[in-house]
Enzyme design. Structure first.
Site, PDB file in Angstrom:
ATOM      1  N   ARG A 113      15.455  35.685 -31.048  1.00  0.00           N
ATOM      2  CA  ARG A 113      15.920  34.399 -30.519  1.00  0.00           C
ATOM      3  C   ARG A 113      14.964  33.921 -29.429  1.00  0.00           C
ATOM      4  O   ARG A 113      14.508  32.797 -29.437  1.00  0.00           O
ATOM      5  CB  ARG A 113      17.346  34.591 -29.982  1.00  0.00           C
ATOM      6  CG  ARG A 113      17.919  33.406 -29.275  1.00  0.00           C
ATOM      7  CD  ARG A 113      19.339  33.666 -28.831  1.00  0.00           C
ATOM      8  NE  ARG A 113      19.451  34.761 -27.874  1.00  0.00           N
ATOM      9  CZ  ARG A 113      20.586  35.176 -27.342  1.00  0.00           C
ATOM     10  NH1 ARG A 113      21.730  34.590 -27.684  1.00  0.00           N
ATOM     11  NH2 ARG A 113      20.613  36.167 -26.471  1.00  0.00           N
TER      12      ARG A 113
ATOM     13  N   SER B 199      31.554  56.881 -24.635  1.00  0.00           N
ATOM     14  CA  SER B 199      30.362  57.552 -25.171  1.00  0.00           C
ATOM     15  C   SER B 199      30.720  58.814 -25.964  1.00  0.00           C
ATOM     16  O   SER B 199      31.595  59.588 -25.581  1.00  0.00           O
ATOM     17  CB  SER B 199      29.424  57.943 -24.029  1.00  0.00           C
ATOM     18  OG  SER B 199      28.428  58.804 -24.518  1.00  0.00           O
TER      19      SER B 199
ATOM     20  N   LYS C 293      18.334  52.260 -18.077  1.00  0.00           N
ATOM     21  CA  LYS C 293      17.164  52.844 -18.755  1.00  0.00           C
ATOM     22  C   LYS C 293      15.821  52.430 -18.151  1.00  0.00           C
ATOM     23  O   LYS C 293      14.857  53.180 -18.219  1.00  0.00           O
ATOM     24  CB  LYS C 293      17.161  52.452 -20.247  1.00  0.00           C
ATOM     25  CG  LYS C 293      18.116  53.264 -21.088  1.00  0.00           C
ATOM     26  CD  LYS C 293      17.928  52.934 -22.562  1.00  0.00           C
ATOM     27  CE  LYS C 293      18.908  53.666 -23.431  1.00  0.00           C
ATOM     28  NZ  LYS C 293      18.730  53.424 -24.852  1.00  0.00           N
TER      29      LYS C 293
ATOM     30  N   ASP D  75      14.589  57.819 -27.974  1.00  0.00           N
ATOM     31  CA  ASP D  75      15.139  56.820 -28.911  1.00  0.00           C
ATOM     32  C   ASP D  75      14.134  56.544 -30.024  1.00  0.00           C
ATOM     33  O   ASP D  75      14.508  56.375 -31.187  1.00  0.00           O
ATOM     34  CB  ASP D  75      15.402  55.486 -28.180  1.00  0.00           C
ATOM     35  CG  ASP D  75      16.694  55.511 -27.385  1.00  0.00           C
ATOM     36  OD1 ASP D  75      17.608  56.278 -27.744  1.00  0.00           O
ATOM     37  OD2 ASP D  75      16.780  54.774 -26.381  1.00  0.00           O
TER      38      ASP D  75
ATOM     39  N   GLY E 133      15.119  41.323 -33.349  1.00  0.00           N
ATOM     40  CA  GLY E 133      15.501  41.652 -31.975  1.00  0.00           C
ATOM     41  C   GLY E 133      14.296  42.121 -31.186  1.00  0.00           C
ATOM     42  O   GLY E 133      13.340  42.668 -31.762  1.00  0.00           O
ATOM     43  N   ALA E 134      14.341  41.888 -29.874  1.00  0.00           N
ATOM     44  CA  ALA E 134      13.211  42.282 -29.017  1.00  0.00           C
ATOM     45  C   ALA E 134      13.717  42.778 -27.670  1.00  0.00           C
ATOM     46  O   ALA E 134      13.124  42.500 -26.620  1.00  0.00           O
ATOM     47  CB  ALA E 134      12.248  41.112 -28.857  1.00  0.00           C
ATOM     48  N   GLY E 135      14.820  43.512 -27.696  1.00  0.00           N
ATOM     49  CA  GLY E 135      15.345  44.107 -26.471  1.00  0.00           C
ATOM     50  C   GLY E 135      14.812  45.522 -26.297  1.00  0.00           C
ATOM     51  O   GLY E 135      13.778  45.890 -26.884  1.00  0.00           O
ATOM     52  N   GLY E 136      15.534  46.350 -25.533  1.00  0.00           N
ATOM     53  CA  GLY E 136      15.085  47.705 -25.237  1.00  0.00           C
ATOM     54  C   GLY E 136      14.969  48.578 -26.475  1.00  0.00           C
ATOM     55  O   GLY E 136      13.974  49.297 -26.653  1.00  0.00           O
TER      56      GLY E 136
ATOM     57  N   LYS F 208       9.839  37.314 -25.865  1.00  0.00           N
ATOM     58  CA  LYS F 208      10.069  38.758 -25.729  1.00  0.00           C
ATOM     59  C   LYS F 208       9.450  39.517 -26.908  1.00  0.00           C
ATOM     60  O   LYS F 208       8.911  40.605 -26.752  1.00  0.00           O
ATOM     61  CB  LYS F 208      11.575  39.047 -25.618  1.00  0.00           C
ATOM     62  CG  LYS F 208      12.088  38.756 -24.208  1.00  0.00           C
ATOM     63  CD  LYS F 208      13.587  38.708 -24.122  1.00  0.00           C
ATOM     64  CE  LYS F 208      14.256  40.035 -24.201  1.00  0.00           C
ATOM     65  NZ  LYS F 208      15.739  39.888 -24.081  1.00  0.00           N
TER      66      LYS F 208
ATOM     67  N   THR G  72      21.698  55.615 -20.133  1.00  0.00           N
ATOM     68  CA  THR G  72      22.006  54.510 -21.045  1.00  0.00           C
ATOM     69  C   THR G  72      22.178  53.223 -20.262  1.00  0.00           C
ATOM     70  O   THR G  72      21.972  53.180 -19.038  1.00  0.00           O
ATOM     71  CB  THR G  72      23.217  54.859 -21.935  1.00  0.00           C
ATOM     72  OG1 THR G  72      23.333  53.859 -22.950  1.00  0.00           O
ATOM     73  CG2 THR G  72      24.523  54.932 -21.145  1.00  0.00           C
TER      74      THR G  72
END
Ligand code: NAP
Length: 277
Positions: free
Chosen positions: A152, A15, A66, A102, A127-130, A156, A62
């Site tokens: 994909r 990081s 989260k 974020d 994309g459909a993540g965090g 989501k 992170t």
């Protein structure tokens, strides 16, 4: 007196947050320190108890904590609740308050490229993540002309669209459909991990044709120029990498902890140095 801050994550030795925040403390002549806390998911609750007991003044969170951290906090601000994830915590006299920087961190970096034009843009978020949740939330709240989420796992994308429907109507599509319709979008944002090092030859979509003056943004910052951004640049697009989002979220966290707006340009230079850019 110096205060202790840190990053809670798992396997986070690479990081760049400690270097970025410790430099900002030095610049602002604050005697504080920021360090990594590598926490096994099973030990997250104990870690939060430890933070309270040791009176650690604030921390970032992170992957993979989260979402999981939320049940151990005393209060969660409205934006973080809507997004369903916390990346910044302030220790307010023993009360741990969770925020999500974020989303505004990304919006700040995007507006530097688009300016007011953003309001009139047709936007595709891949994309459909965090990270997608945070970005879609900020764009829907800000108000863009139209917004499509391609993923994909389409369910989501539908969940995010549903959760933001009070701001605006958001459509969803498959990756293939969005790839075939790229020419309809003014702004294309990749929020998937496709193209991240070491898989630098991969791209979430193939770019055949882009709209004139299109902006293509990738929130990945390693590499600084992903294959998607290289291809987009070759087609004449303006490109934006993920450094701005990383710096943006860090700067907003720093401000919540200290009340001081840090020098974002300097933070960016520190991060770019680390990335060899
Ligand atoms: P996440 O919650 O795990 O979401 C990952 C997304 O990528 C999902 O939409 C997933 O699709 C998609 N995906 C992954 N591999 C895929 C593949 N092989 N084919 C198709 N889709 C694939 O992760 P995240 O937290 O949102 O992070 C995503 C990326 O953003 C990471 O690279 C991360 O480093 C970066 N990031 C950058 C910043 C910054 O400050 N610049 C901040 C946060 C995250 P499915 O839903 O179908 O699984």
């Amino acid at each position: 007196m110096g205060k202790l801050f840190g990053l809670l994550g798992y396997k986070i030795s690479h990081s760049m947050s400690p270097i970025m925040h410790n430099d900002a403390f030095k610049v602002e002549q604050l005697p504080h320190h920021y360090q990594l806390f590598d926490v096994d998911p099973e030990k997250l609750k104990d870690a939060v108890c430890g933070i309270k007991a040791l009176n650690i003044a604030g921390f970032n969170i992170t992957i993979p904590h989260k979402v999981a951290i939320m049940e151990y906090l005393d209060e969660i601000d409205e934006t973080a609740q809507m997004i369903g994830a916390v990346n910044t915590v302030v220790n307010d006299n023993g009360k741990l308050i969770g925020y999500n920087t974020d989303s505004d961190g990304y919006l700040t970096s995007l507006l530097e490229v688009t300016g007011d034009r953003l309001k009139n843009m047709d936007v595709l978020v891949i994309g459909a993540g965090g990270a997608s949740r945070a970005i879609v939330y900020s764009l829907a709240k800000y108000g863009v002309k139209s917004l499509v989420i391609a993923n994909r796992t389409i369910e989501k994308a539908e969940t995010i669209a549903q959760d933001c429907k009070h701001f605006m109507q958001i459509k969803t599509s498959t990756m293939k459909e969005s790839e075939a319709n790229l020419v309809n979008f003014d702004l294309i944002i990749n929020t998937t991990s496709i193209g991240m090092s070491p898989n630098i030859d991969e791209s979430p979509i193939e770019i055949n044709e882009l709209k004139e003056n299109a902006v293509v943004s990738d929130i990945i910052y390693n590499p600084l120029k992903t294959k998607l951004l290289q291809d987009a640049e070759a087609k004449g697009a303006t490109i934006l990498n993920g450094v701005g989002m990383f710096v943006g979220q860090g700067a907003l966290a720093f401000e919540k902890w200290t009340g001081i707006k840090p020098d974002r340009k300097r933070m960016e230079q520190i991060v770019l140095q680390q990335l060899g850019g």
